[in-house]
Design a protein around this motif. Structure first.
Motif, PDB file in Angstrom:
ATOM      1  N   VAL A  49       0.981  -1.348  -0.085  1.00  0.00           N
ATOM      2  CA  VAL A  49      -0.008   0.201  -0.020  1.00  0.00           C
ATOM      3  C   VAL A  49       0.927   1.367  -0.154  1.00  0.00           C
ATOM      4  CG1 VAL A  49      -1.637   1.327   1.434  1.00  0.00           C
ATOM      5  CG2 VAL A  49      -1.767  -1.236   1.041  1.00  0.00           C
ATOM      6  N   PHE A  50       1.931   1.188   0.912  1.00  0.00           N
ATOM      7  CA  PHE A  50       2.909   2.398   0.965  1.00  0.00           C
ATOM      8  C   PHE A  50       3.517   2.430  -0.606  1.00  0.00           C
ATOM      9  CE2 PHE A  50       3.548   1.456   5.801  1.00  0.00           C
ATOM     10  CZ  PHE A  50       2.222   2.200   6.028  1.00  0.00           C
ATOM     11  N   GLU A  51       3.836   1.442  -1.055  1.00  0.00           N
ATOM     12  CA  GLU A  51       4.497   1.488  -2.452  1.00  0.00           C
ATOM     13  C   GLU A  51       3.694   2.170  -3.433  1.00  0.00           C
ATOM     14  OE1 GLU A  51       7.307   1.431  -5.586  1.00  0.00           O
ATOM     15  OE2 GLU A  51       7.375   1.388  -3.278  1.00  0.00           O
ATOM     16  N   TYR A  52       2.419   1.555  -3.418  1.00  0.00           N
ATOM     17  CA  TYR A  52       1.271   2.204  -4.359  1.00  0.00           C
ATOM     18  C   TYR A  52       1.249   3.872  -4.008  1.00  0.00           C
ATOM     19  CZ  TYR A  52      -3.332   3.435  -6.406  1.00  0.00           C
ATOM     20  OH  TYR A  52      -4.198   3.751  -7.288  1.00  0.00           O
ATOM     21  N   ASN A 186       3.788   7.273   4.704  1.00  0.00           N
ATOM     22  CA  ASN A 186       3.081   6.265   5.490  1.00  0.00           C
ATOM     23  C   ASN A 186       1.632   6.194   5.890  1.00  0.00           C
ATOM     24  OD1 ASN A 186       3.304   7.944   7.645  1.00  0.00           O
ATOM     25  ND2 ASN A 186       4.418   6.601   8.709  1.00  0.00           N
ATOM     26  N   LEU A 187       1.157   7.342   5.058  1.00  0.00           N
ATOM     27  CA  LEU A 187      -0.660   7.373   5.404  1.00  0.00           C
ATOM     28  C   LEU A 187      -1.025   7.875   6.498  1.00  0.00           C
ATOM     29  CD1 LEU A 187      -1.547   4.418   3.288  1.00  0.00           C
ATOM     30  CD2 LEU A 187      -1.432   6.616   2.279  1.00  0.00           C
ATOM     31  N   LEU A 188       0.121   8.643   7.428  1.00  0.00           N
ATOM     32  CA  LEU A 188      -0.226   9.020   8.698  1.00  0.00           C
ATOM     33  C   LEU A 188      -0.126  10.584   8.459  1.00  0.00           C
ATOM     34  CD1 LEU A 188       1.637   6.645  11.262  1.00  0.00           C
ATOM     35  CD2 LEU A 188      -0.775   6.466  10.568  1.00  0.00           C
ATOM     36  N   THR A 189      -0.990  11.394   9.027  1.00  0.00           N
ATOM     37  CA  THR A 189      -1.039  12.815   9.118  1.00  0.00           C
ATOM     38  C   THR A 189       0.022  13.406  10.158  1.00  0.00           C
ATOM     39  OG1 THR A 189      -2.936  12.778  10.626  1.00  0.00           O
ATOM     40  CG2 THR A 189      -3.224  12.982   7.990  1.00  0.00           C
ATOM     41  N   ARG A 190       0.603  12.491  10.912  1.00  0.00           N
ATOM     42  CA  ARG A 190       1.382  13.118  12.117  1.00  0.00           C
ATOM     43  C   ARG A 190       2.735  13.140  11.265  1.00  0.00           C
ATOM     44  NH1 ARG A 190       0.831   7.595  15.566  1.00  0.00           N
ATOM     45  NH2 ARG A 190      -1.136   8.112  15.143  1.00  0.00           N
ATOM     46  N   ILE A 204      -8.919   8.185  -0.655  1.00  0.00           N
ATOM     47  CA  ILE A 204      -9.838   7.026  -0.221  1.00  0.00           C
ATOM     48  C   ILE A 204      -8.978   6.110   0.675  1.00  0.00           C
ATOM     49  CG2 ILE A 204     -10.850   5.039  -1.262  1.00  0.00           C
ATOM     50  CD1 ILE A 204     -11.778   6.680  -3.587  1.00  0.00           C
ATOM     51  N   ILE A 205      -7.696   5.712   0.159  1.00  0.00           N
ATOM     52  CA  ILE A 205      -6.997   4.979   1.151  1.00  0.00           C
ATOM     53  C   ILE A 205      -6.471   5.455   2.390  1.00  0.00           C
ATOM     54  CG2 ILE A 205      -4.594   3.816   1.077  1.00  0.00           C
ATOM     55  CD1 ILE A 205      -4.519   3.608  -1.874  1.00  0.00           C
ATOM     56  N   TRP A 206      -6.254   6.865   2.471  1.00  0.00           N
ATOM     57  CA  TRP A 206      -6.137   7.452   3.884  1.00  0.00           C
ATOM     58  C   TRP A 206      -7.434   7.304   4.595  1.00  0.00           C
ATOM     59  CZ3 TRP A 206      -8.589  12.075   5.704  1.00  0.00           C
ATOM     60  CH2 TRP A 206      -7.966  12.507   6.872  1.00  0.00           C
ATOM     61  N   VAL A 207      -8.813   7.538   3.932  1.00  0.00           N
ATOM     62  CA  VAL A 207     -10.045   7.423   4.736  1.00  0.00           C
ATOM     63  C   VAL A 207     -10.112   5.978   5.300  1.00  0.00           C
ATOM     64  CG1 VAL A 207     -12.374   7.572   4.785  1.00  0.00           C
ATOM     65  CG2 VAL A 207     -10.949   9.421   3.856  1.00  0.00           C
ATOM     66  N   ILE A 208      -9.888   5.026   4.457  1.00  0.00           N
ATOM     67  CA  ILE A 208     -10.061   3.624   4.994  1.00  0.00           C
ATOM     68  C   ILE A 208      -8.882   3.222   5.882  1.00  0.00           C
ATOM     69  CG2 ILE A 208      -9.648   1.122   4.048  1.00  0.00           C
ATOM     70  CD1 ILE A 208     -10.784   2.216   1.204  1.00  0.00           C
ATOM     71  N   ILE A 212      -9.623   1.978   9.889  1.00  0.00           N
ATOM     72  CA  ILE A 212      -8.918   0.688  10.308  1.00  0.00           C
ATOM     73  C   ILE A 212      -8.328   1.033  11.600  1.00  0.00           C
ATOM     74  CG2 ILE A 212      -7.376  -1.071  10.053  1.00  0.00           C
ATOM     75  CD1 ILE A 212      -8.186  -0.914   6.928  1.00  0.00           C
ATOM     76  N   ARG A 213      -7.500   2.137  11.594  1.00  0.00           N
ATOM     77  CA  ARG A 213      -6.657   2.395  13.025  1.00  0.00           C
ATOM     78  C   ARG A 213      -7.318   2.811  14.098  1.00  0.00           C
ATOM     79  NH1 ARG A 213      -3.612   6.562  12.476  1.00  0.00           N
ATOM     80  NH2 ARG A 213      -4.422   7.284  10.603  1.00  0.00           N
ATOM     81  N   TYR A 214      -8.374   3.680  13.765  1.00  0.00           N
ATOM     82  CA  TYR A 214      -9.088   4.180  14.990  1.00  0.00           C
ATOM     83  C   TYR A 214     -10.343   3.478  15.501  1.00  0.00           C
ATOM     84  CZ  TYR A 214      -6.033   8.366  15.036  1.00  0.00           C
ATOM     85  OH  TYR A 214      -4.899   9.250  15.013  1.00  0.00           O
TER      86      TYR A 214
END
Length: 490
Positions: A49-52, A186-190, A204-208, A212-214
Motif C-alpha cells: 500500500v505504501f509503495e502504491y 506512510n499514510l499518517l498525518t502526523r 480514499i486509501i487514507w480514509v479507509i 481501520i486504525r481508530y
C-alpha cells in the motif's frame, strides 16, 4: 419493526462475541509465543500500500511539474531576452528528484545516507565534546601541516566561526531528539499533512486506513493491553509469594515472556531476532535506547532484570509489578547518593550467576533510532561480560521514538496504538570483555561502535543529556585550550 430490531440486536451480539473470541484467541497465541502469521501478512500488505501511495504521489508531482514547465515555456516566449531570468524557478523544479525515481533511493531510517547536507565541513574543526591529545600528536607527527601550525592572524578565528555557524545550521545533536524523517509517506498525518488530499485515490486509501486504525485496531489494542497489564500484575503477585529458588526463577522466566508477548500483540509488533546463539544468559546486556518499548521487544524473547529511573503513572504500575517477582534496580535520577547505591547493587547482581542478565540502556535517554549517542561509563566499570544488543525500528509503520519532553506516557501509548504496527530488528552481538589496560570510557565507546555498525546507526560522541541540559563548561574550556594551541603553533 420489532423483528428488524431483534435481528439487529442478534447481529450486534454475534459480532461482539466473534470479536471478543478472536481477541481472546490472539491473546492466547501471544501468551504461548505462537503466531499464525497474520501480523506479518498485514505488514507485507502495508508495504504494498505504501509503495502504491509513493507511485501515486510521483505521478501527481510529475503532472504538476509538467504543467509548470508548459506554463513556463509559454511565458518565456512572450518575454524579452533580458527577462529570461524570471523562468529560473520552474527550471529548478525540473531538477527535483523524486523518491524512488533515482538509482540511489534513500531508505527510511537510513541515517547514514542523509544526502541533504549543504555544508562542506573541515573535519579538524568540527567542535566535539571529547577533545583530547590526538590532535597535538598529529601536529607532532606532521609539523609542516599548514592547517595545524601557523602564525597568528586575526583571520584564523574565521575557521572556528565558520565551523560554529555550520553546527548551528546542521545541528546533528538536537535533530536526534525529533521524530525520524521519512523518505516516503506512510499514510499518517502526523508525518505529513499534505499528501492525503493530493489525489482522490490517496484520499480514499487514507480514509479507509483512518477507519481501520481508530475504529478497529485501537479499541482492540486497548483491550489487549488492559488484559496484558492485569495478567502481568496477577502473575507477578502470585509468583512473588514463592520462596527464592530454581523453581521461582523458572516460573518468572516463563511468566514474563508470556505476559510481554501479550503486551507486544497490543502494538501489532513484528520482531525479527538475529544471532540467537548470542542471546545473553547472565551478566550485563546493553542496548541502544529509543523508547520504553525497547524492554517489551527484548522481553518477548528473553528474561531480564531491569535498571532505570523510577516512574509514576502507567510505567510505575509495571515497575512495581515486576519488582514483586524478580530483582530489579530502580533509582531516582536526581539523587547522586542513590547512584552510588545503584552501582553497588549492580555489582552484587552481576556477581550472582543465578540472576538473569540485567538490561541497561547506557545512553540514559531516548534517541530517535537514527544514531547512538554517548554511553555512560558506569555499567562498564562493574566488570564481567558485556552482551551488546542492537535494536532498529522500521519507522514506516510507526515511529517508536518517545520524546519524553514533549509527550506524556499516555500520549505516547495513544500514538503507538494508532500507528500501523511496530516492526523492528534485534541483533544479539557476540559478548565483549574489557581489555587489560582499557579504560571504562574506551570500552564503552568500543561497545557503542559495534552496536551502531550492526544497526546501521550513526555513531555520535555527544551526551544524550544535552536533550535536557546545556553543554558542560569543561567542553568549552577544552575547545578554548585547543584553539590557543593552534594559534601558538604547538
Amino acid at each position: 419493526m420489532l423483528l428488524l430490531e431483534l435481528i439487529s440486536t442478534v447481529l450486534s451480539m454475534i459480532t461482539m462475541t466473534t470479536l471478543v473470541l478472536f481477541l481472546c484467541f490472539v491473546i492466547f497465541l501471544a501468551s504461548m509465543g505462537k503466531s499464525i502469521g497474520v501480523r506479518r501478512m498485514y505488514v507485507d500488505l502495508l508495504v504494498k500500500v505504501f509503495e502504491y501511495g509513493r507511485q501515486n504521489i510521483e505521478i501527481v508531482r510529475k503532472q504538476q511539474f509538467a504543467h509548470l514547465d508548459i506554463s513556463d515555456n509559454n511565458t518565456s516566449h512572450t518575454q524579452k531576452e533580458g527577462e529570461s531570468s524570471l523562468t529560473n524557478g520552474p527550471t529548478v523544479s525540473k531538477e527535483i528528484k523524486l523518491n524512488g525515481g533515482t538509482d540511489k533511493t534513500l531508505l527510511n531510517g537510513d541515517a547514514t545516507k542523509t544526502g541533504n547536507s549543504v555544508i562542506s565541513r573541515v573535519e579538524s574543526l568540527i567542535l566535539v565534546p571529547d577533545v583530547n591529545s590526538t590532535r597535538s600528536k598529529n601536529r607532532e607527527s606532521d609539523p609542516e601541516d599548514e592547517n595545524d601550525s601557523f602564525e597568528f592572524n586575526l583571520s584564523n578565528c574565521l575557521d572556528y566561526v565558520k565551523s560554529g555557524i555550520e553546527a548551528i545550521i546542521e545541528d546533528e545533536v538536537t535533530s536526534r531528539f525529533e521524530a525520524e524523517e521519512l523518505k516516503n509517506w506512510n499514510l499518517l498525518t502526523r508525518t505529513n499533512r499534505h499528501y492525503e488530499f493530493i489525489s482522490w485515490r490517496l484520499t480514499i486509501i487514507w480514509v479507509i486506513g483512518f477507519f481501520i486504525r481508530y475504529v478497529i485496531l485501537m479499541p482492540s489494542r486497548v483491550f489487549i493491553c488492559f488484559i496484558g497489564v492485569i495478567w502481568l500484575t496477577i502473575c507477578t503477585a502470585l509468583v512473588g509469594c514463592l520462596p527464592d529458588g530454581p523453581t521461582k526463577r523458572w516460573l518468572v522466566r516463563i511468566i514474563l515472556i508470556q505476559c510481554f508477548g501479550v503486551l507486544s500483540s497490543a502494538l501489532s509488533s513484528v520482531v525479527n531476532y538475529h544471532n540467537i546463539d548470542n542471546r545473553p544468559l547472565n551478566g550485563i546486556c546493553v542496548a541502544n535506547h529509543t523508547s520504553p518499548i525497547d524492554v517489551l521487544m527484548l522481553m518477548c524473547d528473553n528474561c531480564y532484570s531491569l535498571i532505570g529511573q523510577r516512574h509514576g503513572g502507567f510505567l510505575g504500575v509495571l515497575q512495581r509489578a515486576l519488582a514483586r517477582a524478580s530483582p530489579h534496580i530502580w533509582f531516582e535520577r536526581a539523587e547522586a547518593k542513590d547512584r552510588m547505591a545503584v552501582a553497588k547493587r549492580l555489582k552484587e547482581h552481576v556477581s550472582d550467576p543465578n540472576n538473569p542478565p540485567i538490561l541497561i540502556f547506557p545512553e540514559g535517554t531516548c534517541i530517535n533510532n537514527t544514531s547512538v549517542m554517548q554511553f555512560k561509563k558506569g555499567s562498564f566499570e562493574v566488570g564481567g561480560v558485556i552482551y551488546p544488543v542492537a535494536i532498529k525500528y522500521d519507522a514506516r509503520f510507526g515511529d517508536a521514538f518517545w520524546n519524553s519532553s514533549r509527550y506524556s506516557m499516555m500520549q505516547y501509548l495513544y500514538m503507538m496504538m494508532t500507528s500501523w504496527a511496530i516492526v523492528c530488528d534485534v541483533w544479539y552481538l557476540p559478548s565483549m570483555t574489557r581489555g587489560e589496560n582499557e579504560s571504562a570510557i574506551n570500552f564503552a565507546n568500543r561497545v557503542k561502535s559495534v552496536i551502531a555498525k550492526q544497526g546501521g546507526l550513526v555513531d555520535l560522541v555527544w551526551d544524550g543529556q544535552l536533550k535536557r541540559m546545556k553543554p558542560k563548561k569543561e567542553w568549552k574550556e577544552k575547545q578554548q585550550e585547543e584553539f590557543s594551541k593552534r594559534l601558538k603553533g604547538e
